[in-house]
Enzyme design. Structure first.
Site, PDB file in Angstrom:
ATOM      1  CE  LYS A 194      -7.471   3.923   9.346  1.00  8.68           C
ATOM      2  NZ  LYS A 194      -8.597   3.150   8.772  1.00  8.68           N
TER       3      LYS A 194
ATOM      4  CE  LYS B 215      -7.601   0.595  11.906  1.00  8.11           C
ATOM      5  NZ  LYS B 215      -8.065  -0.265  10.807  1.00  8.11           N
TER       6      LYS B 215
ATOM      7  NE  ARG C 247      -2.248   2.177   9.655  1.00 11.34           N
ATOM      8  CZ  ARG C 247      -3.139   1.199   9.480  1.00 11.34           C
ATOM      9  NH1 ARG C 247      -3.994   1.255   8.475  1.00 11.34           N
ATOM     10  NH2 ARG C 247      -3.185   0.170  10.297  1.00 11.34           N
TER      11      ARG C 247
ATOM     12  CB  CYS D  70     -13.316  -3.613   1.776  1.00 13.94           C
ATOM     13  SG  CYS D  70     -14.119  -5.165   2.260  1.00 13.94           S
TER      14      CYS D  70
ATOM     15  CB  CYS E 264     -14.422  -8.395   8.082  1.00 13.75           C
ATOM     16  SG  CYS E 264     -13.243  -7.018   8.217  1.00 13.75           S
TER      17      CYS E 264
ATOM     18  CB  CYS F 119      -8.928  -9.075   2.978  1.00  9.18           C
ATOM     19  SG  CYS F 119      -8.934  -8.345   4.634  1.00  9.18           S
TER      20      CYS F 119
ATOM     21  NE  ARG G 153      -3.514  -0.047   2.697  1.00 10.19           N
ATOM     22  CZ  ARG G 153      -3.975  -0.585   3.819  1.00 10.19           C
ATOM     23  NH1 ARG G 153      -3.599  -0.095   4.991  1.00 10.19           N
ATOM     24  NH2 ARG G 153      -4.779  -1.621   3.784  1.00 10.19           N
TER      25      ARG G 153
ATOM     26  CB  CYS H 210     -11.591  -1.122   4.884  1.00  7.94           C
ATOM     27  SG  CYS H 210     -10.418  -1.910   6.005  1.00  7.94           S
TER      28      CYS H 210
END
Length: 640
Positions: free
Chosen positions: A230, A228, A144, A451, A496, A457, A75, A500
């Site tokens: 953001k 994470k 991120r 996603c 899931c 994934c 990514r 995302c």
């Protein structure tokens, strides 16, 4: 003194120990990269994330008793979605040489490459860095990719400020460890641009305990963040970046002359959650206050330090900053931030209403040149039959050397276009079967997101990207039958509950909850300003249209003028929706709408063990996916 993030008297997760022992993100990754294996150990994969890669396996290729088909997803980190022409052409080449021949625009304005083998990972990352790109910090427990509106308005200074400070905040919070360049470029350091002097100074300034003095990581320390983190920077009214879904969102505030004065600050947003874990939930960011331009770096460091030092480092499901703010309350959070900041935070400035923009089609950018927004279904850049999007983009970038900005709705914007080149660009798209007129795109598709989910994934419970086009087709047919064919509904899907594609902000959200089954969320708004609510826990894929019919019929019957589907669901409430559905009589059809096709390879063929070994060897040697080799062999056989 900086508060020690990890107290010896408190339990911490295994990942915290791995970060501490990694020597600032070096080991065991550096050692395992040199080993002749197809994959990394679990410990190394945790550190690999900080370098911008997830280890995955293609579940379509799983065969009982045989090794998984290990692949790496890579990514990019590019603040504000900026992709220079040189970098795009490199990514396009890498996707063919090492990947699965596609690129994926993410919902955080980056690119993902899928299907990279471990042995090719170093070459791929090195090529990206040498082409003005980076993957450092695109994943992992740190800041991120910093998002910003993609619109390249040259005559609206607030948009230029948003780009500028997305870059500067990204630089401020970029990991300082030398591990990235040591591992992937043998110590050679490439920079895509020089940092602003004030950013360098702000990073080292300790002030009120936000910095680790004389440490390789002055802001993060050896444990980095609990999870994470953001950020986004936007302008008043422009919600092209889902402003409420970030840990921190900054809103540019200018004076009447258009000069930057400071920033409104929102904090505590986040989408991730876990099924059947009530302590995990999506959350919208809260207004925290306003800060003057000169103090923005100190304020950002104060927020990071608060989460760094007080965030949950034991339960990773509870480790995002949204839970800290939810547990403490906004006032306590603001008070702690002010201690690190060293001064009171000013009151939040009034803002206009937020509006979602996608900037599709041809637009003036304010300096005599044009920009062009292109819709990319689910962000997948590929060639498939007569649809040759990947070919078209490569031709355009090669011929015109255009920069691009990726969008938060996984679309793409070319800008700095000479008006004389408009017709040539349109011709390339038309010759490659790419629709360029926004009005010709079904609104359900235009405003949807999914996603990647299966097959790559590791978190996916069910399909998303491959399922959504067929589901949208069925929803469109249903709306037409109910005389609601002109409706524009924001639909988002994830395989899931991690969120995302931000389904919890959608008018109609699908969240994978089991094989071919989804949790349904209702009540978000078209401009992404309101959180949806969970309506049903597990809806089988084949029941989607039957389930939605009474909801749409109720919407048609009782909506008020100008009301969207999501606003209607929120106004009447979930219980009213359930009550209407229980007594609803379905419309008569010649036959029920058939379940829609999932775009996946449904059939599998096993091969003898010895042939699989040979196939895998060829796959690794030629850096091509095994199913692609088998496909070509079968095509050659049937062509005889």
């Amino acid at each position: 003194m900086v508060k020690t993030p990890i107290s010896p008297t408190h339990k911490v997760s295994k990942v915290e120990g791995l970060k501490e022992k990694s020597n600032f993100l070096r080991e065991p990754l550096a050692t395992e990269l040199l080993e002749d294996t197809t994959h990394f150990t679990e410990d190394a994969t945790q550190i690999l994330k900080f370098h911008g890669s997830y280890q995955q396996d293609n579940r379509d290729n799983r065969v009982k008793g045989q090794e998984k088909d290990y692949q790496m997803m890579l990514r990019t980190r590019n603040p504000g979605g900026f992709i220079p022409a040189q970098l795009y052409l490199t990514l396009d080449r890498l996707s063919d040489e090492y990947g699965n021949h596609t690129l994926r625009v993410t919902t955080r304005q980056g690119f993902q490459l899928h299907g990279i083998l471990k042995k090719n990972l170093k070459a791929a990352i090195a090529a990206i860095v040498k082409s003005m790109g980076s993957t450092l910090g695109a994943c992992g427990d740190l800041n991120r990719n910093v998002m910003a509106p993609p619109a390249p308005y040259k005559n609206r200074r607030e948009y230029q400020y948003a780009w500028e400070y997305a870059d500067k905040i990204a630089d401020l919070l970029r990991p300082q460890t030398g591990a990235y360049y040591e591992i992937w470029l043998d110590g050679e350091k490439f920079l895509s641009g020089e940092e602003a002097p004030e950013v360098k100074a702000a990073r080292q300034q300790n002030g009120h305990g936000t910095t680790f003095v004389d440490k390789e990581e002055p802001i993060y320390g050896e444990h980095y963040m609990p999870r994470k983190f953001k950020c986004s920077v936007t302008v008043p009214g422009d919600n092209s970046i889902d402003v409420y879904t970030h840990d921190v969102s900054l809103v540019v505030i200018t004076n009447n002359e258009g000069e930057l004065q400071g920033f409104n600050v929102l904090a505590g947003g986040g989408m991730g959650r876990t099924h059947n874990k009530e302590e995990s939930f999506p959350r919208l960011a809260d207004p925290i206050g306003y800060v003057a331009k000169k103090d923005i770096y100190a304020l950002m460091k104060a927020i990071v330090a608060t989460q760094r030092d007080y965030g949950d480092r034991f339960n990773r499901r509870h480790a995002r900053m949204k839970y800290l703010i939810e547990d403490w309350g906004v006032e306590k959070f603001r008070t702690q931030v002010e201690q690190y900041f060293g001064q009171p935070i000013e009151p939040f400035k009034p803002l206009p209403d937020w509006k979602y923009e996608d900037y599709l089609g041809w637009n003036e950018q304010g300096d005599g040149k044009l920009f062009f927004g292109l819709s990319i279904e689910n962000g997948r850049v590929k060639d498939e039959g007569t649809f040759q999007l990947k070919t078209a983009l490569k031709q355009i970038v090669t011929q015109f050397q255009l920069p691009m900005r990726l969008t938060a709705n996984h679309n793409l914007i070319f800008y700095d276009i000479d008006p004389d080149h408009k017709n040539a660009i349109e011709t390339i798209f038309n010759n490659c079967g790419v629709v360029t007129v926004a009005e010709k795109i079904d609104p359900l598709t235009r405003y949807s997101m999914a996603c990647p989910a299966l097959p790559t994934c590791g978190l996916a419970i069910t399909e998303s990207e491959r399922a959504l086009p067929g589901i949208i087709e069925g929803i469109r047919t249903l709306l037409n039958e109910l005389d609601l064919g002109s409706e524009e509904i924001v639909i988002r899907m994830t395989g899931c509950p991690n969120g995302c594609a931000r389904p919890y902000m959608a008018e109609l959200g699908f969240v994978g909850s089991g094989p071919e089954a989804y949790q349904i969320w209702l009540g978000g708004t078209p401009n992404q300003t309101q959180l949806a609510q969970a309506y049903i826990e597990k809806l089988p894929h084949k029941e989607i249209e039957r389930f939605l019919e009474p909801l749409f019929a109720y919407f048609k019957q009782d909506r008020v003028a100008g009301e969207s589907f999501g606003e209607f669901c929120s106004r009447v409430g979930l219980e009213a929706l359930r009550g209407f559905s229980e007594t609803y009589q379905p419309i008569e059809r010649v036959k029920l709408i058939k379940p829609r096709r999932i775009r996946k390879h449904q059939h599998r063929v096993s091969v003898p063990d010895e042939m699989f070994v040979q196939l895998k060897e060829v796959s690794e040697k030629e850096a091509r996916a095994m199913n692609q080799i088998v496909k070509e062999a079968l095509e050659a056989y049937f062509a005889k």
